[in-house]
Design a protein around this motif. Structure first.
Motif, PDB file in Angstrom:
ATOM      1  N   PRO A  59       1.855 -10.963  -8.883  1.00 49.63           N
ATOM      2  CA  PRO A  59       2.486  -9.631  -8.948  1.00 49.63           C
ATOM      3  C   PRO A  59       3.349  -9.323  -7.733  1.00 49.63           C
ATOM      4  N   VAL A  60       2.897  -9.743  -6.545  1.00 50.47           N
ATOM      5  CA  VAL A  60       3.694  -9.505  -5.337  1.00 50.47           C
ATOM      6  C   VAL A  60       5.000 -10.290  -5.394  1.00 50.47           C
ATOM      7  N   LEU A  61       4.925 -11.536  -5.874  1.00 53.12           N
ATOM      8  CA  LEU A  61       6.129 -12.361  -5.985  1.00 53.12           C
ATOM      9  C   LEU A  61       7.118 -11.761  -6.991  1.00 53.12           C
ATOM     10  N   ARG A  62       6.578 -11.214  -8.090  1.00 52.31           N
ATOM     11  CA  ARG A  62       7.464 -10.599  -9.084  1.00 52.31           C
ATOM     12  C   ARG A  62       8.157  -9.366  -8.508  1.00 52.31           C
ATOM     13  N   VAL A  63       7.405  -8.562  -7.765  1.00 50.26           N
ATOM     14  CA  VAL A  63       8.008  -7.378  -7.134  1.00 50.26           C
ATOM     15  C   VAL A  63       9.071  -7.800  -6.126  1.00 50.26           C
ATOM     16  N   GLY A  64       8.744  -8.807  -5.327  1.00 52.81           N
ATOM     17  CA  GLY A  64       9.721  -9.277  -4.349  1.00 52.81           C
ATOM     18  C   GLY A  64      10.971  -9.843  -4.997  1.00 52.81           C
ATOM     19  N   PHE A  65      10.799 -10.572  -6.115  1.00 52.04           N
ATOM     20  CA  PHE A  65      11.953 -11.127  -6.835  1.00 52.04           C
ATOM     21  C   PHE A  65      12.835 -10.011  -7.390  1.00 52.04           C
ATOM     22  N   GLN A  66      12.188  -8.971  -7.946  1.00 50.25           N
ATOM     23  CA  GLN A  66      12.952  -7.868  -8.511  1.00 50.25           C
ATOM     24  C   GLN A  66      13.682  -7.099  -7.416  1.00 50.25           C
ATOM     25  N   ARG A  67      13.002  -6.885  -6.302  1.00 47.91           N
ATOM     26  CA  ARG A  67      13.652  -6.173  -5.190  1.00 47.91           C
ATOM     27  C   ARG A  67      14.833  -6.979  -4.653  1.00 47.91           C
ATOM     28  N   ARG A  68      14.677  -8.301  -4.628  1.00 43.71           N
ATOM     29  CA  ARG A  68      15.769  -9.134  -4.130  1.00 43.71           C
ATOM     30  C   ARG A  68      16.979  -9.041  -5.050  1.00 43.71           C
ATOM     31  N   LYS A  69      16.734  -8.979  -6.349  1.00 44.21           N
ATOM     32  CA  LYS A  69      17.834  -8.826  -7.303  1.00 44.21           C
ATOM     33  C   LYS A  69      18.550  -7.499  -7.094  1.00 44.21           C
ATOM     34  N   ASP A  70      17.794  -6.471  -6.694  1.00 45.52           N
ATOM     35  CA  ASP A  70      18.378  -5.149  -6.465  1.00 45.52           C
ATOM     36  C   ASP A  70      18.948  -5.012  -5.062  1.00 45.52           C
ATOM     37  N   GLY A  71      18.922  -6.085  -4.273  1.00 41.62           N
ATOM     38  CA  GLY A  71      19.448  -6.030  -2.909  1.00 41.62           C
ATOM     39  C   GLY A  71      18.511  -5.359  -1.923  1.00 41.62           C
ATOM     40  N   LEU A  72      17.215  -5.287  -2.242  1.00 43.96           N
ATOM     41  CA  LEU A  72      16.239  -4.647  -1.366  1.00 43.96           C
ATOM     42  C   LEU A  72      15.258  -5.688  -0.837  1.00 43.96           C
ATOM     43  N   ASN A  73      14.434  -5.267   0.106  1.00 39.22           N
ATOM     44  CA  ASN A  73      13.417  -6.137   0.682  1.00 39.22           C
ATOM     45  C   ASN A  73      12.024  -5.680   0.254  1.00 39.22           C
ATOM     46  N   LEU A  74      11.082  -6.575   0.346  1.00 41.18           N
ATOM     47  CA  LEU A  74       9.690  -6.253   0.056  1.00 41.18           C
ATOM     48  C   LEU A  74       9.168  -5.288   1.108  1.00 41.18           C
ATOM     49  N   GLU A  75       8.535  -4.198   0.692  1.00 43.31           N
ATOM     50  CA  GLU A  75       8.022  -3.190   1.607  1.00 43.31           C
ATOM     51  C   GLU A  75       6.541  -3.441   1.903  1.00 43.31           C
ATOM     52  N   HIS A  76       6.077  -2.838   2.983  1.00 43.57           N
ATOM     53  CA  HIS A  76       4.692  -3.044   3.404  1.00 43.57           C
ATOM     54  C   HIS A  76       3.709  -2.546   2.353  1.00 43.57           C
ATOM     55  N   GLU A  77       4.014  -1.423   1.727  1.00 45.83           N
ATOM     56  CA  GLU A  77       3.090  -0.872   0.736  1.00 45.83           C
ATOM     57  C   GLU A  77       3.009  -1.725  -0.524  1.00 45.83           C
ATOM     58  N   ASP A  78       4.000  -2.592  -0.743  1.00 47.66           N
ATOM     59  CA  ASP A  78       3.954  -3.474  -1.906  1.00 47.66           C
ATOM     60  C   ASP A  78       2.829  -4.499  -1.794  1.00 47.66           C
ATOM     61  N   LEU A  79       2.360  -4.757  -0.597  1.00 51.75           N
ATOM     62  CA  LEU A  79       1.309  -5.753  -0.383  1.00 51.75           C
ATOM     63  C   LEU A  79      -0.084  -5.186  -0.566  1.00 51.75           C
ATOM     64  N   GLY A  80      -0.217  -3.866  -0.645  1.00 52.12           N
ATOM     65  CA  GLY A  80      -1.535  -3.256  -0.779  1.00 52.12           C
ATOM     66  C   GLY A  80      -2.285  -3.247   0.533  1.00 52.12           C
ATOM     67  N   VAL A  81      -3.577  -2.963   0.470  1.00 57.36           N
ATOM     68  CA  VAL A  81      -4.392  -2.901   1.677  1.00 57.36           C
ATOM     69  C   VAL A  81      -4.796  -4.315   2.088  1.00 57.36           C
ATOM     70  N   ILE A  82      -5.187  -4.467   3.348  1.00 56.80           N
ATOM     71  CA  ILE A  82      -5.636  -5.762   3.837  1.00 56.80           C
ATOM     72  C   ILE A  82      -7.084  -5.980   3.425  1.00 56.80           C
ATOM     73  N   SER A  83      -7.527  -7.221   3.468  1.00 61.64           N
ATOM     74  CA  SER A  83      -8.903  -7.543   3.107  1.00 61.64           C
ATOM     75  C   SER A  83      -9.870  -6.919   4.106  1.00 61.64           C
ATOM     76  N   ARG A  84     -11.029  -6.555   3.628  1.00 60.38           N
ATOM     77  CA  ARG A  84     -12.007  -5.903   4.497  1.00 60.38           C
ATOM     78  C   ARG A  84     -12.436  -6.806   5.636  1.00 60.38           C
ATOM     79  N   GLU A  85     -12.520  -8.112   5.379  1.00 60.85           N
ATOM     80  CA  GLU A  85     -12.975  -9.017   6.425  1.00 60.85           C
ATOM     81  C   GLU A  85     -11.992  -9.095   7.582  1.00 60.85           C
ATOM     82  N   ASP A  86     -10.740  -8.699   7.370  1.00 58.42           N
ATOM     83  CA  ASP A  86      -9.729  -8.749   8.420  1.00 58.42           C
ATOM     84  C   ASP A  86      -9.553  -7.416   9.144  1.00 58.42           C
ATOM     85  N   ARG A  87     -10.250  -6.382   8.734  1.00 61.75           N
ATOM     86  CA  ARG A  87     -10.062  -5.064   9.337  1.00 61.75           C
ATOM     87  C   ARG A  87     -10.559  -5.055  10.770  1.00 61.75           C
ATOM     88  N   SER A  88      -9.754  -4.459  11.631  1.00 66.21           N
ATOM     89  CA  SER A  88     -10.047  -4.485  13.064  1.00 66.21           C
ATOM     90  C   SER A  88     -11.374  -3.821  13.400  1.00 66.21           C
TER      91      SER A  88
END
Length: 279
Positions: A59-88
């Motif tokens: 799903p992230v790759l599809r969003v990034g591909f679509q944004r690239r077609k529209d001349g935009l970049n992948l945004e931070h919120e498109d990636l969702g939250v980080i994994s709990r094990e990586d939380r500071s």
């Protein structure tokens, strides 16, 4: 709040507190409460097959591909939250406990304080071992097709006879080994990425907390720029080093096996090529 270096929440990290056992337990309690309120990441929601083939990234790759077609970049919120094990908040609360153990052992005169030992305990030694094991499988899968092709060439050239079943097994392995190697390579990269992120988040929190507790005399010996450089650039170097630790261990073995395979094909001419490379 989210920062370029990971998630550092004021409630979860308790910036500025002393690393006493009481503050450690408070950090762990708050981290647990926050974990219950934060939604799962796309990786944590994935099924076994999605995790095995890393298809949860589709799903992230599809969003990034679509944004690239529209001349935009992948945004931070498109990636969702980080994994709990990586939380500071979570990894630092574990590190603070292990670091206190190191300090206690030093006071007892049993062993010297080791930052690496505390960091490895945070991410788990078995996780490191699993990354090395998977990379070993990847190495075998990379060298396997060379040996199989050698057997097939010798068979079809009449130098060595193998059964029809053996030929089909060789062909099947030529198909499966690259697939298995690709899956192992992805798993190894993901595992080391989690380890590197967790170590960097821990070090950023530790350095930042320490900087808030410096005495006026200590502040005269180190500049703000040096501190910022520590938790922005230096921790990134350590994170990048983690990505190559398995390669550093296995590279001599891979080179030795590759030279042996070349020697089996061309004989003493191998040393001519090797000498030219050294030259």
């Amino acid at each position: 709040h989210l920062t370029p270096w990971g998630e550092m929440t004021v409630e979860g990290v308790h910036l500025g507190e002393m690393d006493s056992p009481s503050s450690i337990s408070t950090d762990h309690h708050d981290a647990t409460d926050e974990d219950e309120a934060i939604p799962l990441s796309i990786e944590e929601q994935a099924t076994f097959l999605d995790t095995l083939f890393v298809s949860y990234m589709n799903p992230v790759l599809r969003v990034g591909f679509q944004r690239r077609k529209d001349g935009l970049n992948l945004e931070h919120e498109d990636l969702g939250v980080i994994s709990r094990e990586d939380r500071s908040a979570l990894v630092y609360s574990r590190f603070a406990s292990f670091w206190q153990d190191e300090l206690d052992l030093k006071e007892q005169g049993k062993k010297e304080v080791s930052l690496w030992r505390a960091l490895v305990r945070v991410v788990g030694f078995l996780r490191f071992a699993s990354a090395f094991f998977v990379y070993g499988i990847l190495t075998a899968c990379a060298l396997g097709p060379v040996l199989i092709l050698t057997v097939l060439v010798r068979h079809f050239s009449g130098q060595e006879e193998i059964s029809d079943m053996g030929v089909w097994i060789c062909v099947l392995l030529l198909l499966l080994l690259p697939i298995i190697g690709g899956v192992c390579g992805a798993w190894q990269t993901i595992t080391l990425s989690h380890i590197g992120n967790q170590m960097r988040n821990v070090l950023i929190c530790a350095i930042f907390r320490k900087s808030l507790r410096l005495s006026p005399a200590a502040k005269n010996k180190v500049s703000t720029g040096q501190i910022v450089n520590m938790f922005s650039s230096d921790t990134k170097v350590i994170q990048g080093m983690i990505q190559f630790c398995t390669m550093v261990i296995f590279a001599p073995l891979q080179i030795a096996l590759a030279l042996w395979l070349v020697f089996a094909q061309v004989g003493n001419s191998t040393f001519v090529g090797l000498g030219f490379m050294f030259f």
